[in-house]
Enzyme design. Structure first.
Site, mmCIF file in Angstrom:
data_model
loop_
_atom_site.group_PDB
_atom_site.id
_atom_site.type_symbol
_atom_site.label_atom_id
_atom_site.label_comp_id
_atom_site.label_asym_id
_atom_site.label_seq_id
_atom_site.Cartn_x
_atom_site.Cartn_y
_atom_site.Cartn_z
ATOM 1 C CD GLU A 291 11.112 76.346 -20.479
ATOM 2 O OE1 GLU A 291 10.423 75.381 -20.876
ATOM 3 O OE2 GLU A 291 10.780 77.058 -19.519
ATOM 4 C CG HIS B 138 10.599 73.019 -18.047
ATOM 5 N ND1 HIS B 138 9.757 74.093 -18.157
ATOM 6 C CD2 HIS B 138 10.468 72.592 -16.769
ATOM 7 C CE1 HIS B 138 9.154 74.300 -16.996
ATOM 8 N NE2 HIS B 138 9.567 73.400 -16.135
ATOM 9 C CG ASN C 258 7.773 72.650 -21.403
ATOM 10 O OD1 ASN C 258 8.336 72.148 -20.416
ATOM 11 N ND2 ASN C 258 7.987 73.900 -21.780
ATOM 12 C CG ASP D 78 16.125 75.945 -11.559
ATOM 13 O OD1 ASP D 78 15.927 75.843 -10.339
ATOM 14 O OD2 ASP D 78 15.349 75.469 -12.404
HETATM 15 P P1 PGA Z 1 6.189 71.639 -10.569
HETATM 16 O O1 PGA Z 1 7.247 72.179 -11.575
HETATM 17 O O2 PGA Z 1 6.902 70.716 -9.626
HETATM 18 O O3 PGA Z 1 5.672 72.874 -9.848
HETATM 19 O O4 PGA Z 1 5.143 70.928 -11.353
HETATM 20 C C1 PGA Z 1 8.157 71.272 -12.129
HETATM 21 C C2 PGA Z 1 9.003 71.989 -13.141
HETATM 22 O O5 PGA Z 1 8.495 72.932 -13.795
HETATM 23 O O6 PGA Z 1 10.171 71.615 -13.296
#
Ligand code: PGA
Length: 240
Positions: free
Chosen positions: A143, A138, A136, A67
C-alpha cells in the site's frame, strides 16, 4: 514500458492470455507469478479455454502467487488459494503441488516471507509476473507508504482496501486486517511483468503510470524502472 491499449475488458483479457501463452510456448517450464482480484478473471478464463483446446499446457509450470490474507485458511472461500484453484488450477493441467500461495496460517509470518522469497530464488526466479493494480496504486498488498518493503512480508491492510474487499465477505468486520505479500523487490526481480488495468476506476492511477515520475505514494509507479514491463489497459481505463 510497453503500452497495449485494448478496446474493452474482453480484449484486454485475451491479450494478456496471449502473452502468457507465448511465454509457455517459449519456455514450457516457466515460473509464473500470479495475481488475484477481479481484473485477471477474464484472462484466466481465456487460459482455461486455450488449455482445454490444447493450445497451451501448464504441465511443467511452477507458480507463485503474490499474496494471501492473514490469518485465513487456504480452504476459506475468500482465500487467494481458493481463488486460484477455482479460477485456474482446478481446470488446467497444472501440477497443483507446484503452485504456491503464501501460507495464510503461518505461525511465523516473517519466517514464511523469508522462505517464500528463497523458494522463488531457488526455483530460478519468476519468468513472468502478472499484476493487477489498486485504485491507489497498490501492487499486491504493498500500500502507499513513505517506505515500502523489498521482501515478502506481513502487512496491515488500509481501511480503503478493507472497504474495497468487504463486498466479498459477509461483512466488513470479516475482512482480515492483514496479509502476507511479496514486496516490491520480490516483484521487481521477475524477468518480465504484465500489468493489467481495466475500467474508469483505474484511469487516475494508470495516468500516473504514463508520466516519468515514481513515488512510494503510488507503489505501482516503481514498476516503471523495470526493464521489461508491459501494461495492458482498455480504452475506458486510458481515457477515463
Ligand atoms: P481488482 O483489484 O483487480 O479487483 O481491481 C486489483 C488490486 O487491488 O490489486
Amino acid at each position: 514500458m510497453k503500452l497495449i491499449v485494448c478496446e474493452n475488458y474482453e480484449e484486454m483479457s485475451k491479450e494478456g492470455a496471449k502473452i502468457i501463452a507465448e511465454q509457455l510456448k517459449n519456455k514450457p517450464n516457466s515460473i509464473l507469478g500470479l495475481a488475484t482480484g477481479s481484473t485477471p478473471v477474464g484472462m484466466y478464463e481465456e487460459l482455461r479455454r486455450m488449455n482445454a483446446e490444447k493450445e497451451i499446457s501448464f504441465a511443467e509450470v511452477t507458480s507463485y502467487n503474490l499474496d494471501e490474507y492473514y490469518p485465513l485458511a487456504p480452504d476459506h472461500d475468500q482465500s487467494y488459494r481458493y481463488f486460484m484453484n477455482t479460477n485456474l488450477f482446478d481446470h488446467v493441467d497444472i501440477d497443483k503441488s507446484k503452485t504456491f500461495v503464501p501460507n495464510g496460517l503461518a505461525e511465523n509470518p516473517a519466517e514464511e516471507g523469508k522462505k517464500y522469497d528463497e523458494a522463488i530464488a531457488n526455483a530460478g526466479g519468476i519468468d513472468l509476473q502478472v499484476l493487477g493494480i489498486g485504485q491507489n496504486g497498490h501492487i499486491g498488498f504493498n500500500e502507499p507508504e513513505d517506505e515500502l518493503y523489498v521482501s515478502t512480508h506481513l502487512t496491515g491492510l488500509t481501511d480503503n482496501t478493507i472497504e474495497a474487499n468487504a463486498r466479498f465477505f459477509a461483512s466488513k468486520a470479516d475482512v482480515p486486517t492483514q496479509a502476507i505479500t511479496m514486496g516490491l523487490g520480490s516483484i521487481m526481480k521477475a524477468k518480465k511483468i504484465l500489468l493489467l488495468a481495466s475500467g474508469k476506476a483505474k484511469h487516475d492511477v494508470v495516468t500516473k503510470m504514463l508520466d516519468d515520475r515514481i513515488t512510494t505514494s503510488v507503489p505501482s509507479t516503481l514498476l516503471k524502472t523495470h526493464a521489461d514491463l508491459i501494461l495492458i489497459c482498455d480504452k475506458a481505463c486510458l481515457n477515463g
